[in-house]
Scaffold this motif. Structure first.
Motif, PDB file in Angstrom:
ATOM      1  N   ASP A 450      -0.005   7.789   5.381  1.00 46.75           N
ATOM      2  CA  ASP A 450      -1.090   7.685   4.403  1.00 46.75           C
ATOM      3  C   ASP A 450      -1.035   8.839   3.418  1.00 46.75           C
ATOM      4  OD1 ASP A 450      -1.957   5.398   5.623  1.00 46.75           O
ATOM      5  OD2 ASP A 450      -3.494   6.378   6.839  1.00 46.75           O
ATOM      6  N   TYR A 473       0.705  -2.945   3.303  1.00 45.63           N
ATOM      7  CA  TYR A 473      -0.428  -3.151   4.214  1.00 45.63           C
ATOM      8  C   TYR A 473      -0.931  -1.818   4.761  1.00 45.63           C
ATOM      9  CZ  TYR A 473       0.797  -8.100   4.123  1.00 45.63           C
ATOM     10  OH  TYR A 473       1.051  -9.372   3.712  1.00 45.63           O
ATOM     11  N   ARG A 474      -2.265  -1.685   4.791  1.00 48.20           N
ATOM     12  CA  ARG A 474      -2.891  -0.509   5.365  1.00 48.20           C
ATOM     13  C   ARG A 474      -4.107  -0.933   6.179  1.00 48.20           C
ATOM     14  NH1 ARG A 474       0.836   1.895   5.633  1.00 48.20           N
ATOM     15  NH2 ARG A 474       1.387   3.959   4.915  1.00 48.20           N
ATOM     16  N   ASP A 475      -3.893  -1.866   7.107  1.00 49.30           N
ATOM     17  CA  ASP A 475      -4.993  -2.352   7.937  1.00 49.30           C
ATOM     18  C   ASP A 475      -5.255  -1.438   9.128  1.00 49.30           C
ATOM     19  OD1 ASP A 475      -2.413  -3.150   8.711  1.00 49.30           O
ATOM     20  OD2 ASP A 475      -3.207  -4.711  10.034  1.00 49.30           O
ATOM     21  N   PRO A 477      -4.649   3.030  10.385  1.00 48.14           N
ATOM     22  CA  PRO A 477      -4.240   4.359   9.909  1.00 48.14           C
ATOM     23  C   PRO A 477      -2.783   4.646  10.239  1.00 48.14           C
ATOM     24  CG  PRO A 477      -6.295   4.469  11.121  1.00 48.14           C
ATOM     25  CD  PRO A 477      -5.751   3.107  11.367  1.00 48.14           C
ATOM     26  N   TYR A 482      -4.939   9.842   6.718  1.00 47.68           N
ATOM     27  CA  TYR A 482      -5.726   8.615   6.670  1.00 47.68           C
ATOM     28  C   TYR A 482      -7.080   8.828   5.976  1.00 47.68           C
ATOM     29  CZ  TYR A 482      -8.829   4.881   8.111  1.00 47.68           C
ATOM     30  OH  TYR A 482      -9.756   3.865   8.089  1.00 47.68           O
ATOM     31  N   ALA A 486      -8.372   7.064   2.547  1.00 47.14           N
ATOM     32  CA  ALA A 486      -9.541   6.176   2.566  1.00 47.14           C
ATOM     33  C   ALA A 486     -10.547   6.585   1.507  1.00 47.14           C
ATOM     34  CB  ALA A 486     -10.170   6.179   3.946  1.00 47.14           C
ATOM     35  N   THR A 497      -5.760  -3.279  -3.394  1.00 41.98           N
ATOM     36  CA  THR A 497      -4.947  -3.313  -2.168  1.00 41.98           C
ATOM     37  C   THR A 497      -4.780  -4.759  -1.713  1.00 41.98           C
ATOM     38  OG1 THR A 497      -6.923  -2.999  -0.815  1.00 41.98           O
ATOM     39  CG2 THR A 497      -5.708  -1.012  -1.475  1.00 41.98           C
ATOM     40  N   CYS A 499      -4.333  -7.868   1.504  1.00 39.41           N
ATOM     41  CA  CYS A 499      -4.447  -8.399   2.854  1.00 39.41           C
ATOM     42  C   CYS A 499      -3.706  -9.728   2.865  1.00 39.41           C
ATOM     43  CB  CYS A 499      -5.916  -8.570   3.272  1.00 39.41           C
ATOM     44  SG  CYS A 499      -6.833  -9.737   2.212  1.00 39.41           S
ATOM     45  N   SER A 515      -7.373  -6.057   5.176  1.00 34.58           N
ATOM     46  CA  SER A 515      -7.213  -5.083   4.096  1.00 34.58           C
ATOM     47  C   SER A 515      -7.534  -3.690   4.634  1.00 34.58           C
ATOM     48  CB  SER A 515      -8.162  -5.435   2.950  1.00 34.58           C
ATOM     49  OG  SER A 515      -9.503  -5.405   3.387  1.00 34.58           O
ATOM     50  N   PRO A 516      -7.224  -2.630   3.862  1.00 26.87           N
ATOM     51  CA  PRO A 516      -7.622  -1.277   4.293  1.00 26.87           C
ATOM     52  C   PRO A 516      -9.145  -1.226   4.502  1.00 26.87           C
ATOM     53  CG  PRO A 516      -6.069  -1.151   2.479  1.00 26.87           C
ATOM     54  CD  PRO A 516      -6.441  -2.591   2.622  1.00 26.87           C
ATOM     55  N   SER A 519     -11.349  -0.268   1.522  1.00 27.49           N
ATOM     56  CA  SER A 519     -11.302  -1.002   0.247  1.00 27.49           C
ATOM     57  C   SER A 519     -12.495  -1.921   0.105  1.00 27.49           C
ATOM     58  CB  SER A 519     -10.027  -1.844   0.171  1.00 27.49           C
ATOM     59  OG  SER A 519      -8.903  -1.031   0.020  1.00 27.49           O
TER      60      SER A 519
END
Length: 777
Positions: A450, A473-475, A477, A482, A486, A497, A499, A515-516, A519
């Protein structure tokens, strides 16, 4: 197909027998088989024929009272009845002897020849013709039409030629008229009534006949050289053969041998002369000499012929031939009708055809080429039939297309069209930050941490992009960094971002990729790409109902980026009354289950065709390392859309495109998204059209018009070569039109149109050409 059976009677004589062979060939084509054998000796037939000849000439002298034709030594003072009876007896003896000689014998080869000829006659009775090729002229004079093998087949004609008959190629010239052109020469008429011959010719329909009575030789030669040419040359009058040389008498004062006008005859042949008829005595010498000049068909009388016999033959032959009978059949029918002259036994033997077996005898219709082969003649009676055939072809193609039978080949054609479009180059509104294998190796970590992603975003945000799309993808950490990432995601509204909605999985309540967590939903787009069963990306998924997916966003990642850019340009998305997206004046009409060539697809969401901007580079590209090291120009970022994604092959985020076979590689997912973003921007700003299909009704009309074109190619163009050129030209025009329409945003049905064109061409050809041939005899 018509055939010719060539019976070659070669070396040998009547005392020792003859070498023989039977050659079968398609009419006008190459031999298809040959059987060799031997015909036994026959020491009697020459003498029997000579005795018949003496009797017949005596009867002819009595009938004609023509001393010019008769040798003074021939007996003419016997009672007519006795001579007639004697002639009948001699005729029967010749025919009986001939049939006995031609019966199966101990010669195995001859027996096989007879059996094969019998088989051909049984299966080709209406189309077979028999050609006798012989060295000894007496063999030509024998009554072959009385052979018991031919007795049951009245349509089988017989012709004659030497064994060494030369094969030749003659340019297929036609006379310059749509009527049969006939040159009729009436020579010396002493003791002859030629009025009946003229009347028989006058009765012919659609014939342009020119008559000359007792012309001088130079007039005859001049007429043979007529620039318009002749189809038939006819002579009636006195003629004779002396030492195998033919001579015709033009008047009581002038006669001429064929050698004396051979150049004029050859020129006439080159201009289209096909048939020469000599309705006069002893024409065998004439036939041999004319054959040397390559006159295709020569019809002569082999012996002295009484006036009434010549008149009857000509009348019956012309009636049969002009009435549509094949030339050989017409001659044989006219021969057989001569048996009414019972006082002249053997009159049926007199007419004979002399021809090269390799030549195809012309029909009466063949002599009228302008009417029969006019390349652009339109026979309107065929038009309704062509329309029906076109509808049948269209219906068949549309039915197969509706069930998806043409989808694979239409997808292939779509790919070819896509490849043929011009490369529009890079889109300056976009920048791609690509994560390469070298970048991953340098970071020594994948997924990227991250912190690395945060550093990249901060470097880019410093130069004021309109939107940044993070196609990673950042679903969950990926430490370190992180919390900092965020916080950055939460406060930057121009950062989009991703998903993944994905497909529902069995026995799973939730599916997809989230998704993150930081977001906001309005800053997330789904990364799903519509992929064909063959793995190729040809469609662009704009909107989707996520259902129970963990990815609860309705719009595509690329759409979110494009709409942010367009918002700054003052272009707002609108919804039509049907709920479709509209940008500017363009409505994004969605693909449905039966749209264009798509019939077996998942129609979920709002899909449109993807029009690739470039197959090499859609946007300027920099690597992750270059961004982290500030090794790029700030203007590449300012007011641009920046997409960040992995292109390393080891990650596997790559897709086939219509260009994959051409450039031998797949396209990374981030580049696919860039293609989609560029397409939306270009469409909204009217730089290029949205690629769309016609409605099914318009598709049917288009396909039907090309099916009709296939039928019209047969209707308009009669010659095979011209029809093939026409159908090939139609296909080229069709392809060019579809390519041109594709370039302006219309995906017209190419493959179905080609198939309908060909089907209509084939079925119309079989119907129209068959009827045309039937009508022409």
């Amino acid at each position: 197909m018509p055939r010719v059976a060539v019976l070659k009677i070669g070396r040998g004589n009547f005392h020792q027998g003859f070498e023989v062979s039977l050659e079968l060939r398609e009419d006008g084509g190459l031999p298809v088989g040959e059987i060799e054998g031997r015909l036994g000796a026959n020491t009697d037939i020459e003498g029997l024929y000579f005795l018949w000849q003496q009797s017949f000439r005596s009867l002819s002298a009595i009938a004609r009272n023509d001393g010019w034709e008769i040798e003074s030594s021939l007996p003419t003072n016997r009672a007519t009845r006795e001579i007639t009876d004697d002639c009948w007896q001699r005729m029967r003896q010749v025919e009986a002897n001939l049939n006995e000689w031609l019966q199966p014998s101990g010669e195995l080869g001859w027996q096989k020849i007879r059996e094969r000829l019998s088989k051909e006659l049984a299966t080709q009775a209406d189309t077979l013709r028999l050609a006798i090729k012989a060295r000894d002229p007496i063999l030509w004079k024998l009554p072959w039409h009385s052979w018991d093998l031919l007795s049951s087949y009245p349509n089988v004609g017989v012709s004659y030629s030497p064994v060494e008959y030369e094969s030749w190629e003659i340019a297929k010239h036609q006379t310059q008229s749509d009527r049969v052109r006939l040159l009729a020469i009436f020579g010396d008429n002493q003791n002859l009534d030629l009025a009946a011959d003229r009347q028989a010719i006058d009765n012919l329909q659609e014939t342009e006949s020119v008559f000359y009575h007792q012309p001088q030789a130079r007039d005859l030669i001049a007429q043979l050289r007529n620039p318009q040419g002749w189809d038939i040359f006819f002579f009636a009058g006195h003629s004779q053969t002396i030492e195998q040389r033919g001579r015709i008498s033009l008047s009581a004062r002038e006669s001429i041998e064929t050698d004396q006008f051979k150049h004029a005859l050859r020129e006439a042949v080159q201009k289209g002369l096909k048939i020469a008829i000599f309705n006069s005595c002893e024409g065998l010498g004439l036939a041999q000499q004319l054959a040397d000049l390559h006159v295709p068909i020569i019809i002569v009388m082999q012996e002295i012929v009484p006036d009434v016999v010549a008149q009857s033959f000509l009348k019956e032959f012309l009636r049969e031939y002009a009435g549509g009978q094949p030339l050989y059949s017409a001659v044989r029918h006219a021969q057989e009708r001569l048996e009414e002259f019972t006082e002249l036994p053997g009159a049926t033997w007199l007419p004979m055809i002399y021809q090269n077996p390799a030549e195809v005898p012309p029909t009466w219709q063949d002599l009228r080429p302008k009417k029969r082969q006019h390349r652009f003649g339109l026979d309107w009676q065929h038009l309704p039939n062509i329309l029906v055939k076109s509808l049948v072809a269209t219906g068949l193609v549309m039915a197969v297309r509706f069930v998806g039978g043409l989808q694979p080949v239409e997808l292939w054609a779509f790919d070819q069209m896509t490849r043929l479009q011009s490369d529009r180059g890079i889109d300056e509104r976009l920048l791609i930050v690509k994560v390469t294998e070298q970048d991953i190796q340098q970071q020594r970590q994948y997924p990227l941490s991250d912190r690395v992603i945060l550093q990249t975003l901060e470097k880019l945000q410093a130069h004021q992009p309109r939107a940044i799309g993070l196609d990673i993808y950042r679903d969950f950490p990926v430490e370190p960094g992180y919390r900092e990432l965020a916080a950055h995601i939460k406060k930057n509204s121009n950062l989009v971002t991703i998903c993944e909605v994905s497909h529902p999985e069995a026995k799973a309540n939730k599916f997809g990729v989230a998704s993150p967590p930081a977001s906001p939903p309005e800053n997330v787009g789904f990364s799903d790409i519509a992929v064909e069963p063959d793995g190729t990306v040809r469609r662009y998924l704009l909107h989707l109902n996520p259902g129970d997916s963990v990815c609860q966003v309705p719009y595509a990642f690329s759409a979110e980026l494009a709409l942010r850019y367009l918002d700054a340009e003052g272009i707002q998305p609108e919804a039509t009354s049907d709920g479709n997206l509209q940008l500017g004046s363009t409505v994004f009409q969605p693909l449905e289950k039966h749209t264009g060539f798509y019939h077996n697809i998942d129609p979920r969401g709002h899909q449109v065709l993807l029009s690739y901007r470039s197959f090499t580079k859609v946007a300027r590209e920099v690597t992750l390392t270059e961004v982290l090291q500030n090794d790029f120009k700030p203007q590449w970022v300012k007011n641009r859309i920046v997409l960040i994604g992995v292109v390393a092959q080891s990650v596997g985020d790559r897709f086939s495109t219509p260009f994959s076979n051409e450039i031998d590689k797949k396209m990374p997912g981030v580049v696919i998204h860039a293609q989609m973003v560029s397409q939306m921007l270009s469409i909204a700003k009217q730089e290029r059209p949205l690629l769309q299909f016609w409605p099914q009704t318009l598709d049917a009309v288009w396909i039907g018009s090309w099916a009709l074109t296939g039928g019209l190619c047969v209707w308009v163009f009669h010659g095979l070569v011209y029809r093939r050129i026409a159908i090939a030209s139609a296909m080229i025009i069709l392809g060019s039109l579809c390519l041109s329409l594709f370039s302006i945003g219309i995906c017209a049905p190419l493959v179905p149109s080609v198939i309908a064109l060909v089907i209509s061409y084939i079925i119309t050809t079989k119907t129209v050409i068959g009827k045309r041939m039937k009508d022409e005899g």
